[in-house]
Design a protein around this motif. Structure first.
Motif, PDB file in Angstrom:
ATOM      1  N   PRO A   2      12.014  14.970  10.139  1.00  0.00           N
ATOM      2  CA  PRO A   2      10.700  14.307  10.198  1.00  0.00           C
ATOM      3  C   PRO A   2      10.622  13.301  11.329  1.00  0.00           C
ATOM      4  O   PRO A   2      11.618  12.635  11.656  1.00  0.00           O
ATOM      5  CB  PRO A   2      10.596  13.612   8.837  1.00  0.00           C
ATOM      6  N   PRO A   3       9.451  13.174  11.967  1.00  0.00           N
ATOM      7  CA  PRO A   3       9.272  12.218  13.065  1.00  0.00           C
ATOM      8  C   PRO A   3       9.103  10.783  12.589  1.00  0.00           C
ATOM      9  O   PRO A   3       8.853   9.889  13.390  1.00  0.00           O
ATOM     10  CB  PRO A   3       7.999  12.721  13.750  1.00  0.00           C
ATOM     11  N   ILE A   4       9.222  10.567  11.281  1.00  0.00           N
ATOM     12  CA  ILE A   4       9.043   9.229  10.718  1.00  0.00           C
ATOM     13  C   ILE A   4      10.399   8.633  10.356  1.00  0.00           C
ATOM     14  O   ILE A   4      11.184   9.245   9.643  1.00  0.00           O
ATOM     15  CB  ILE A   4       8.156   9.286   9.453  1.00  0.00           C
ATOM     16  N   LYS A   5      10.672   7.448  10.843  1.00  0.00           N
ATOM     17  CA  LYS A   5      11.919   6.749  10.540  1.00  0.00           C
ATOM     18  C   LYS A   5      11.591   5.343  10.038  1.00  0.00           C
ATOM     19  O   LYS A   5      10.740   4.652  10.606  1.00  0.00           O
ATOM     20  CB  LYS A   5      12.813   6.641  11.782  1.00  0.00           C
ATOM     21  N   LEU A   6      12.272   4.928   8.975  1.00  0.00           N
ATOM     22  CA  LEU A   6      12.009   3.609   8.406  1.00  0.00           C
ATOM     23  C   LEU A   6      12.131   2.494   9.434  1.00  0.00           C
ATOM     24  O   LEU A   6      11.329   1.565   9.479  1.00  0.00           O
ATOM     25  CB  LEU A   6      12.968   3.345   7.238  1.00  0.00           C
ATOM     26  N   LYS A   7      13.147   2.570  10.269  1.00  0.00           N
ATOM     27  CA  LYS A   7      13.424   1.493  11.211  1.00  0.00           C
ATOM     28  C   LYS A   7      12.428   1.442  12.369  1.00  0.00           C
ATOM     29  O   LYS A   7      12.300   0.423  13.027  1.00  0.00           O
ATOM     30  CB  LYS A   7      14.849   1.636  11.766  1.00  0.00           C
ATOM     31  N   LYS A   8      11.717   2.546  12.604  1.00  0.00           N
ATOM     32  CA  LYS A   8      10.821   2.607  13.756  1.00  0.00           C
ATOM     33  C   LYS A   8       9.365   2.322  13.417  1.00  0.00           C
ATOM     34  O   LYS A   8       8.549   2.077  14.294  1.00  0.00           O
ATOM     35  CB  LYS A   8      10.926   3.979  14.418  1.00  0.00           C
ATOM     36  N   VAL A   9       9.008   2.370  12.153  1.00  0.00           N
ATOM     37  CA  VAL A   9       7.612   2.197  11.746  1.00  0.00           C
ATOM     38  C   VAL A   9       7.425   0.810  11.136  1.00  0.00           C
ATOM     39  O   VAL A   9       8.066   0.467  10.149  1.00  0.00           O
ATOM     40  CB  VAL A   9       7.188   3.285  10.743  1.00  0.00           C
TER      41      VAL A   9
ATOM     42  N   ILE B  36       0.841  -1.187   0.000  1.00  0.00           N
ATOM     43  CA  ILE B  36       0.000   0.000   0.000  1.00  0.00           C
ATOM     44  C   ILE B  36       0.879   1.242   0.000  1.00  0.00           C
ATOM     45  O   ILE B  36       1.811   1.365   0.798  1.00  0.00           O
ATOM     46  CB  ILE B  36      -0.910   0.044   1.247  1.00  0.00           C
ATOM     47  N   THR B  37       0.587   2.155  -0.919  1.00  0.00           N
ATOM     48  CA  THR B  37       1.252   3.459  -0.935  1.00  0.00           C
ATOM     49  C   THR B  37       0.275   4.484  -0.372  1.00  0.00           C
ATOM     50  O   THR B  37      -0.891   4.535  -0.766  1.00  0.00           O
ATOM     51  CB  THR B  37       1.669   3.859  -2.356  1.00  0.00           C
TER      52      THR B  37
ATOM     53  N   THR C 138       4.604   7.444   1.742  1.00  0.00           N
ATOM     54  CA  THR C 138       5.001   6.283   2.528  1.00  0.00           C
ATOM     55  C   THR C 138       4.524   5.022   1.823  1.00  0.00           C
ATOM     56  O   THR C 138       3.456   5.005   1.227  1.00  0.00           O
ATOM     57  CB  THR C 138       4.387   6.331   3.946  1.00  0.00           C
ATOM     58  N   VAL C 139       5.327   3.982   1.911  1.00  0.00           N
ATOM     59  CA  VAL C 139       4.973   2.696   1.308  1.00  0.00           C
ATOM     60  C   VAL C 139       5.037   1.623   2.391  1.00  0.00           C
ATOM     61  O   VAL C 139       6.034   1.511   3.109  1.00  0.00           O
ATOM     62  CB  VAL C 139       5.925   2.334   0.148  1.00  0.00           C
TER      63      VAL C 139
ATOM     64  N   GLY D  39       6.545  -2.156   9.019  1.00  0.00           N
ATOM     65  CA  GLY D  39       6.124  -2.381   7.645  1.00  0.00           C
ATOM     66  C   GLY D  39       6.450  -1.277   6.671  1.00  0.00           C
ATOM     67  O   GLY D  39       6.157  -1.394   5.478  1.00  0.00           O
ATOM     68  N   LEU D  40       7.063  -0.177   7.137  1.00  0.00           N
ATOM     69  CA  LEU D  40       7.392   0.948   6.267  1.00  0.00           C
ATOM     70  C   LEU D  40       8.651   0.630   5.461  1.00  0.00           C
ATOM     71  O   LEU D  40       9.705   0.373   6.020  1.00  0.00           O
ATOM     72  CB  LEU D  40       7.609   2.213   7.096  1.00  0.00           C
ATOM     73  N   THR D  41       8.532   0.668   4.135  1.00  0.00           N
ATOM     74  CA  THR D  41       9.662   0.324   3.268  1.00  0.00           C
ATOM     75  C   THR D  41      10.219   1.523   2.503  1.00  0.00           C
ATOM     76  O   THR D  41      11.303   1.439   1.928  1.00  0.00           O
ATOM     77  CB  THR D  41       9.247  -0.746   2.245  1.00  0.00           C
ATOM     78  N   PHE D  42       9.463   2.633   2.486  1.00  0.00           N
ATOM     79  CA  PHE D  42       9.912   3.815   1.746  1.00  0.00           C
ATOM     80  C   PHE D  42       9.239   5.043   2.329  1.00  0.00           C
ATOM     81  O   PHE D  42       8.053   5.013   2.670  1.00  0.00           O
ATOM     82  CB  PHE D  42       9.540   3.671   0.263  1.00  0.00           C
ATOM     83  N   PHE D  43       9.990   6.143   2.447  1.00  0.00           N
ATOM     84  CA  PHE D  43       9.447   7.384   2.987  1.00  0.00           C
ATOM     85  C   PHE D  43      10.175   8.575   2.387  1.00  0.00           C
ATOM     86  O   PHE D  43      11.402   8.579   2.304  1.00  0.00           O
ATOM     87  CB  PHE D  43       9.581   7.424   4.507  1.00  0.00           C
TER      88      PHE D  43
END
Length: 229
Positions: A29-36, A5-6, A66-67, A38-42
Motif C-alpha cells: 500500500p502507498p500509505i505509511k503511518l510515518k509518512k501521513v 476521525i475514522t 484509517t484513523v 496525523g495517521l495513527t492506524f491503517f
C-alpha cells in the motif's frame, strides 16, 4: 480540543488490469503511518462477494480503514497523492467519515478507536466488527455465516454492508451502515440467525482476538455507498 476521525474507504474497479493492480497493492500500500500527518492506524482491506459476508472474495472491491487525530488531517489525506493511487482507476468509490461512539476489544493488539461522541439511538450508526478466527475453528465459523448474511437482506434500515478482511478466511471484519442505532439493535437482538451466531461465538470461543466498535457517520463522499446522511 482534538477529535479523532475514522475514515473507511471503498473502491470498486472494472477490468482485469485495474483489479489486478488493486489486488497487488494490498501487499504494497502507498500509505505509511510515518509518512501521513496525523495517521495513527491503517489497515488495507479486501472484501467478500455479495453483500460481503461470503467466503468467496470480491476481487473488484478493496478498501482501507484509517484513523486520524483531527478532521483537518483526514481531509488533507483525502486530497493527497496516496489517496490518488486508489481513486484514479476506480469506477466508483465512497469515503465515510465517522466519530467513535464506543469501542471495545483489540485489533492487532490495540484499540485504535477513541470515543468522542455520545450514543444517540435516533442518529445514523456505523459498526465495525473485527476478529481473528482460530484456524482449527474456521470451518465451523464459516458454516454459520451464510444464514446471517441472508438474514440481512430483509432489513431496509441497513443502508450498506460489506465483509472486509486483512487475510482470507482467518482475519475477518464487517462494516455496516444503519439508518439509526435503534434499527441496528433491533436486528442484532431480534434476528434469530444473528442471535444464533452470537450464541455460538460464546460457546465455541472461535476468536483469538476481536473488536466491536460503534460510530456516528457524519459525512459520505463518492457514489458507491448511498448518501443517506
Amino acid at each position: 480540543m482534538m477529535s479523532q476521525i475514522t475514515l473507511i474507504s471503498f473502491f470498486k474497479y472494472k477490468g482485469f488490469a485495474n483489479k489486478w493492480q488493486a489486488f497487488t497493492r494490498m501487499g504494497m500500500p502507498p500509505i505509511k503511518l510515518k509518512k501521513v500527518d496525523g495517521l495513527t492506524f491503517f489497515k488495507p482491506l479486501g472484501t467478500g462477494s455479495g453483500n460481503g459476508f461470503s467466503i468467496k472474495p470480491d476481487f473488484s472491491t478493496y478498501g482501507f480503514v484509517t484513523v486520524f487525530n483531527t478532521e483537518e488531517q483526514a481531509k488533507k489525506f483525502v486530497a493527497s497523492a496516496a489517496m490518488l493511487h486508489y481513486k484514479k482507476k476506480a469506477a466508483n468509490f465512497s469515503l465515510v467519515y465517522m466519530k467513535t461512539v464506543k469501542s471495545h476489544g483489540e485489533w492487532s493488539k490495540q484499540n485504535p478507536f477513541k470515543s468522542s461522541v455520545n450514543f444517540n439511538k435516533t442518529k445514523p450508526l456505523a459498526v465495525i466488527t473485527r476478529a481473528t478466527i482460530k484456524p482449527q475453528l474456521a470451518h465451523k465459523f464459516w458454516k454459520y455465516v451464510p444464514s446471517v448474511s441472508k438474514s440481512m437482506d430483509a432489513y431496509k434500515a441497513l443502508v450498506f454492508s460489506k465483509g472486509i478482511g486483512e487475510f482470507p478466511l482467518l482475519m475477518q471484519a464487517t462494516f455496516s451502515l444503519w439508518t439509526s442505532a435503534d434499527a441496528m439493535m433491533n436486528y442484532a437482538y431480534q434476528n434469530p440467525s444473528h442471535a444464533e451466531m452470537v450464541k455460538k461465538t460464546r460457546e465455541l470461543k472461535w476468536y483469538s482476538e476481536e473488536l466491536f466498535a460503534r460510530f456516528e457517520p457524519y459525512k459520505i463522499e463518492g457514489n458507491l455507498i448511498p448518501n443517506f446522511l
